[in-house]
Write a protein that holds these residues in place. Structure first.
Motif: not given
Length: 809
Positions: A154-177
């Motif tokens: 959803r964030c990439l729908m705006g075609a950003p040049d800079l992406l700020l990511l806050d703890e994207p792996t928190e609570g996520i299973q290893p395959s999706i990480i």
């Protein structure tokens, strides 16, 4: 052109900011070049999330500058920064649970004169094939990992040049990480996307980043280059990051090895043009189809050495001094050498999964409401977590005190120190409520570490009484009481160590039950002291209160406070009336030094109403009532110092549910002790002094004496069914001003606990009922009974409630 020669897209200079009067980030300087991935590594509570919010404009900067692509954006609001090419994926995902995947993506499309909406969606979905198969599914039905992928897409729908990511792996299973890492690596390498990534997962951040900054207590304390990240010894010596999360439970690779993305350190193309006109291509390596999380390993994994930091010579010397041991350097070295074999056991324990309960119901993190939605400052976070489709609580909207764990939703326990922490489990009571069909609508503000009966110590500001702004709503479950009283929630969960369910219930005019100690499991709730910790229902009606207790009561096999609790169908007590009940009017509950005459008068009038309903009133006297309040003090202050402060809200010497992430976060109080409330500080001083100077003897003596005091209460209760007294001897008091003296601050926190605290120390059940208004403020009457005799309390309370409108009594 090398990445070091690339144009600087983000430049942060001397950035300072935080929450209200509480500074969190202190003079940050950092930069991100075009096509560069910069990681920020730090424990919970170090300011990582706050840093991203300041860069995105979600929080105002006190000082310093943020420049993006050469332009000063420090004063720009978040939407202008987004339009300029900055994208932000917050911790906890923040997707719209009622919208489909398609509509979540459509919501984020921005018309920049390039792709139309459908073309933008096709472009993004090409990089997220898993989402293509889920395009018509509602966000609430996705797994946590799928929700994270959706938030990123959803964030990439705006075609950003800079992406700020806050703890994207928190609570996520290893395959999706792994899938997230592959996708981000592809977008960076193929499209020149710049990324500023904050994380605790060292494997993830080391594999993806060109360099890593270390954040401690709101300051950048060091940096690791790509070459540094490949040197395991250097990483361990520099970071000692034993508490950092790891993606895997198998053997740890050397930090910086490309186990997540299977790529070497990339080379950089020339500075790319803005990605607003760039075409996107699917990643070269397609992720595998979604698989459920694997079951925890049954054997301890093999790990490489040095996964937890070894004690330095200085640390060994400090421990020896603390133990009052006289040792030479050589002796310390010998002990350190012997310890190595034992510390390797800790390496294996550290690498194993935490064996935590799984949260079964989809949810998103929700949002923090602004002042227009939160005029009394009762809300911390709003969300909507739907439970089972049917059950006794079907459709009931329930708010949780913000010391109760709700997986994926932030929890601060009233303190800036816990700001940014998000638990990964549901407390037992939450699971039971959801299983019964309830809807969790959010988290309610509470007092700072729950150490106040007022409502003025929360780090975000005071919680206001719904009957009279500027007056106390009670504590420490004040936010819950306010939201139930105003109808924003049907029911609430509160906690009670000295009156913290009953006092806010009394001040806000609702029904609050502190059940028998151990009747309701406390698992997954931040504790204060195990022998006084209680959790219970806060509701608008007696019937709802009884129903809620039916749902949440009973053993869970995880809480050491529980000792064969006896449960009943509490709703069966409703409608029985109170004819024939003997109610003891406790002399020591009235005419106390702190009592207000109008409060005593209203409560005595409530007693007469019980008599008019057929109850028999009996005057009783129990000198031990005042002694119980005295004994509660050493139990509370010494116990909280051991368990909550030194024990980081976990402690030792019991079997139960432990939440290591919470322990790590609470432990950061030592770096931010000045931010603790005055009410907590005075308890810490008392507890520490008597534990160290008197070796804990008063804690033990108080517990011994409480057995005799409890027997005295039970002797009186053998002659009556219930005890009756004011919940609090006084009406709600004005909230002290922010610049009040320490003495006034502390007085407003504890002046009202004389009648409530004894029943935390004894563990007897006690309930507050609204019984009238004085000067426009509610007054409560408290009913107390024998252990596990909540049914009789509900019987009398319901008869009283049905006898007339309490506001007119």
């Amino acid at each position: 052109m090398t990445r070091q020669d690339a144009e600087t897209w983000l430049e942060v200079s001397s950035l300072v900011g935080g929450y209200g009067r509480v500074p969190v980030v202190h003079g940050i300087d950092l930069s991100v070049a075009a096509g560069e991935v910069v990681g920020v590594l730090g424990h919970n509570g170090m300011g990582k999330s706050t840093l991203l919010k300041l860069i995105m404009g979600m929080l105002p900067a006190r000082s310093g500058r943020v420049r993006f692509r050469g332009a000063d954006v420090t004063a720009d609001p978040p939407h202008r920064r987004a339009l300029s090419g900055m994208g932000y994926v917050p911790q906890g995902r923040g997707i719209f649970p009622q919208l489909s995947v398609r509509d979540n993506l459509r919501f984020a499309w921005q018309d920049h004169g390039g792709d139309d909406e459908m073309a933008a969606m096709d472009r993004v979905l090409a990089d997220f094939p898993r989402l293509s198969a889920l395009i018509d599914r509602e966000g609430s039905t996705l797994s946590g990992g799928e929700q994270q992928l959706l938030a990123l897409a959803r964030c990439l729908m705006g075609a950003p040049d800079l992406l700020l990511l806050d703890e994207p792996t928190e609570g996520i299973q290893p395959s999706i990480i792994d899938e997230i890492a592959q996708t981000l690596g592809h977008l960076r390498d193929a499209q020149g996307l710049s990324i500023l990534l904050v994380e605790q997962n060292f494997d993830f951040i080391a594999a993806l980043s060109d360099r890593v900054l270390v954040l401690e207590r709101g300051q950048i304390t060091g940096a690791l280059s790509r070459a540094d990240l490949a040197d395991a010894a250097k990483v361990d010596a520099f970071l000692g990051f034993g508490a950092a999360r790891s993606t895997r439970v198998r053997a740890h690779p050397a930090p910086g090895s490309a186990d997540l993305t299977a790529r070497a350190a990339p080379t950089s193309p020339a500075t790319p043009p803005s990605r607003r006109s760039a075409a996107h291509h699917p990643p070269a390596v397609r992720p595998t189809p979604h698989q459920p999380p694997a079951a925890p390993a049954t054997t301890m994994p093999q790990v490489s050495p040095m996964t937890v930091k070894r004690p330095s010579h200085a640390q060994m010397r400090a421990m020896a001094d603390r133990f009052s041991m006289s040792m030479s350097d050589d002796e310390l070295g010998q002990f350190a050498a012997v310890m190595e074999g034992y510390i390797q056991t800790y390496d294996r324990v550290n690498a194993a999964p935490d064996n935590l309960p799984i949260s079964r119901y989809p949810r998103n993190s929700g949002y923090r409401p602004g002042p227009s939605e939160n005029p009394l400052n009762a809300w911390y976070y709003k969300t909507e977590v739907h439970g089972a489709v049917d059950g006794p609580l079907r459709g009931k909207r329930i708010v949780l005190k913000d010391n109760v764990a709700l997986a994926g939703v932030p929890m601060m326990n009233g303190s800036a120190i816990l700001e940014g922490y998000t638990p990964e489990i549901d407390a037992t009571v939450v699971t039971r409520l959801l299983d019964a069909g309830a809807v969790i609508v959010g988290k309610a503000h509470c007092e700072n570490f729950c150490l106040s009966g007022g409502s003025h110590t929360n780090a975000t500001g005071p919680i206001h009484n719904p009957w009279k702004r500027g007056y106390s709503a009670g504590g420490s479950s004040g936010g819950t009481a306010v939201l139930v009283a105003t109808g924003e929630a049907d029911m609430g969960i509160g906690g009670d160590q000295g009156g913290s369910i009953r006092m806010p219930a009394s001040k806000c005019g609702i029904y609050g039950m502190k059940p028998t100690h151990g009747l309701v499991p406390y698992s997954g709730i931040i504790p204060i002291e195990q022998t006084i910790d209680h959790v219970g229902p806060m509701t608008q009606t007696v019937a709802d209160n009884a129903l809620m207790l039916e749902v949440i009561a009973g053993e869970d096999g995880l809480d050491p406070r529980q000792y064969a609790p006896r449960t009943y169908r509490y709703t069966e007590a409703l409608g029985r009336g109170c004819r024939g009940l003997r109610i003891g009017i406790l002399k020591q509950g009235f005419d106390r030094p702190e009592s207000e005459p109008d409060v005593d008068a209203k409560v005595r009038a409530a007693a007469e109403r019980f008599a008019s309903l057929g109850a028999e009133l009996v005057d009783v006297s129990l000198e031990e009532h005042d002694i119980a309040a005295d004994l509660w003090l050493p139990i509370t202050v010494e116990g909280l110092q051991d368990l909550m402060m030194h024990g980081n809200a976990a402690g030792t010497n019991y079997r139960g549910l432990f939440l290591p992430s919470l322990t790590d976060h609470v432990g950061t109080w030592r770096n931010r002790a000045d931010e603790l409330s005055h009410s907590l500080k005075v308890c810490m001083f008392l507890g520490e002094y008597f534990q160290t100077q008197y070796r804990g003897r008063f804690y033990g003596k108080a517990q011994n004496m409480m057995r005799a005091v409890t027997r005295k209460y039970l002797e009186v209760l053998n002659g009556v069914d219930l005890l009756l007294m004011p919940t609090m001897p006084m009406k709600p008091q004005p909230i002290p001003p922010a610049d009040c003296s320490i003495a006034d601050y502390i007085q407003r926190a504890f002046e009202m606990v004389g009648n409530t605290a004894p029943y935390n120390a004894t563990g007897l059940p006690a309930m507050s009922l609204p019984c009238g208004l004085s000067q426009g403020l509610p007054i409560g009457v408290m009913l107390v009974s024998k252990f596990y005799n909540e049914t009789v309390i509900y019987q009398a309370a319901h008869a009283f409630e049905q006898s007339g409108e309490w506001r007119n009594m």
